[in-house]
Write an enzyme that holds these catalytic residues in place. Structure first.
Site, short mmCIF file in Angstrom:
data_model
loop_
_atom_site.label_atom_id
_atom_site.label_comp_id
_atom_site.label_asym_id
_atom_site.label_seq_id
_atom_site.Cartn_x
_atom_site.Cartn_y
_atom_site.Cartn_z
CB CYS A 65 -45.09 -6.07 34.42
SG CYS A 65 -44.65 -4.49 35.09
CB CYS A 69 -40.57 -1.17 30.33
SG CYS A 69 -41.38 -0.38 31.38
CB CYS A 72 -39.19 -5.11 30.48
SG CYS A 72 -39.21 -6.26 32.08
CB CYS A 109 -30.99 -6.62 43.94
SG CYS A 109 -29.45 -5.85 44.15
CB CYS A 142 -30.98 -2.89 47.06
SG CYS A 142 -31.42 -1.53 45.96
CB CYS A 202 -29.65 1.81 43.53
SG CYS A 202 -28.85 0.71 42.40
NE ARG A 272 -24.80 -2.79 41.50
CZ ARG A 272 -25.74 -2.39 42.12
NH1 ARG A 272 -27.23 -2.80 41.96
NH2 ARG A 272 -25.50 -1.67 43.35
#
Length: 406
Positions: A65, A69, A72, A109, A142, A202, A272
């Site tokens: 990626c 972040c 992550c 998801c 999702c 979400c 969740r």
């Protein structure tokens, strides 16, 4: 405890707590944690009974990626030894999803690393959504693909997506300390795009990144204002090879207080328990079911989770039941995009920050709670020695030739 009685009454009426009340939940002592769980559990059961919704993650492409972040394992510069692979084919993704659905999940998801999808990526994911829906009647899908450009949410909706996930993760005030390659406002914009396209939004948070109580309350109140239908609460998984690998500040009791605070602020929303529950809640996971009405089944994107069979046994042993595909997750007043408090006759908006009490960074102080503690200032319990043995990189399921954990 007067505080908890007040919060239960407000939760049953879908009223927003004050910031002072939310901070007070986080400031309660470990001695009071069972009282906090019992109180928030009344709100959870009022709106969701004893049902637990199961969700299953499929990592459509892993690693590499360009975003930075800090939490992550897939980030730019990550040295975590995770699986790295490019896009799964629609058939491969559908096969991975089928394992979770067979284990009792009702929502799949679909997640892909990256800043955001290209139009070609949206085409690819749209085909995957259609394939999964054709092969699995009644499944919810999702998508979680990063920052959305104009028109992309609408295209995902047309392809059959039911929801879109994009977490705020932390407070606006500390966001730049966690990520520099995009902004907090970028994330808010994507959640709003999902809403506007008719997708169920979400959006959640990550706890345990060194944030203050005020930061946690900030992000949860911001989420309430955005009005997602589901709020995933992640607990940082400190991967070796990431900037936050040494952040081990959470205790099981702290995690329970965080979940309780989220439930009080978002009483009628699907809360969740997401990544990191096994690492930080550990043997106290069953107590968390009294606060959250939704969990991820099996493994996560890049880390292993509790065995799917153990998840199902835990739910049953704790006196809860898996929500069936024919059951509606949200309370009736929320179905169709209604807000927990917007247009509900309460006259207080949806999580508005105006006149909601103390606790903002600019306040000089907010008075005392029972016992003399200042709002949000109770000393955090010291976490035990880091349980790095509980952080296991996923080596099975999507992107491998091994059977998934579901």
């Amino acid at each position: 405890m007067d505080l908890l009685n007040t919060l239960v009454d407000k939760g049953l009426r879908r009223e927003t707590p004050t910031r002072e009340e939310a901070l007070a939940v986080l400031a309660t002592s470990d001695d009071d944690v069972l009282d906090v769980v019992a109180a928030a559990g009344k709100v959870r059961r009022h709106w969701f009974g004893r049902r637990v919704k199961l969700n299953y993650l499929v990592n459509l492409k892993s690693g590499l990626c360009p975003e930075d972040c800090s939490y992550c394992s897939q980030r730019l510069g990550s040295k975590a030894g995770i699986l790295k692979y490019t896009w799964l084919k629609p058939g491969e993704a559908s096969e991975a999803a089928a394992a979770g659905l067979a284990g009792g999940a009702k929502r799949v998801c679909l997640v892909a690393s990256g800043r955001g999808p290209t139009d070609r990526d949206v085409d690819r994911v749209s085909e995957t959504i259609r394939t999964i829906k054709e092969q699995n009647e009644g499944v919810e899908v999702c998508a979680c693909l990063g920052l959305l450009s104009a028109g992309q949410a609408e295209r995902l909706r047309e392809a059959g997506a039911d929801a879109y996930n994009h977490n705020l993760n932390t407070s606006e005030g500390t966001y730049a300390d966690i990520t520099t390659t995009h902004t907090y406002a970028d994330r808010v914009d994507t959640v709003q795009k999902a809403h506007a396209a008719g997708l169920s939004a979400c959006s959640g948070l990550i706890a345990g990144m060194g944030e203050s109580d005020e930061d946690l309350v900030d992000v949860v109140f911001a989420l309430r204002e955005l009005d997602p239908d589901s709020v995933p609460v992640n607990f940082l998984i400190p991967f070796e090879g990431t900037p936050l690998a040494r952040e081990w500040h959470l205790t099981p009791q702290r995690c329970l207080r965080i979940l309780a605070m989220v439930r009080f602020v978002c009483p009628d929303v699907e809360v969740r328990i997401a990544g990191g529950r096994e690492v930080h809640l550990r043997t106290m996971q069953p107590l968390a079911l009294h606060l959250a009405n939704s969990v991820f089944l099996g493994d996560y994107l890049t880390s292993e989770g509790q065995a799917g069979k153990a998840d199902l046994e835990m739910i049953a042993d704790a006196g809860f039941e898996v929500e069936g595909a024919d059951q509606v997750t949200l309370p009736e007043h929320r179905v169709g995009g209604g807000c927990g408090s917007r247009d509900s006759g309460q006259g207080e908006g949806c999580g508005s920050h105006e006149d909601v009490g103390c606790g903002s960074r600019g306040d000089a102080g907010c008075g005392s709670h029972e016992g003399g503690g200042v709002c949000g200032s109770a000393p955090a319990a010291q976490a035990a020695e880091p349980r790095t043995d509980l952080v296991a990189v996923r080596r099975r399921g999507a992107g491998t030739d091994l059977a998934p954990n579901a």
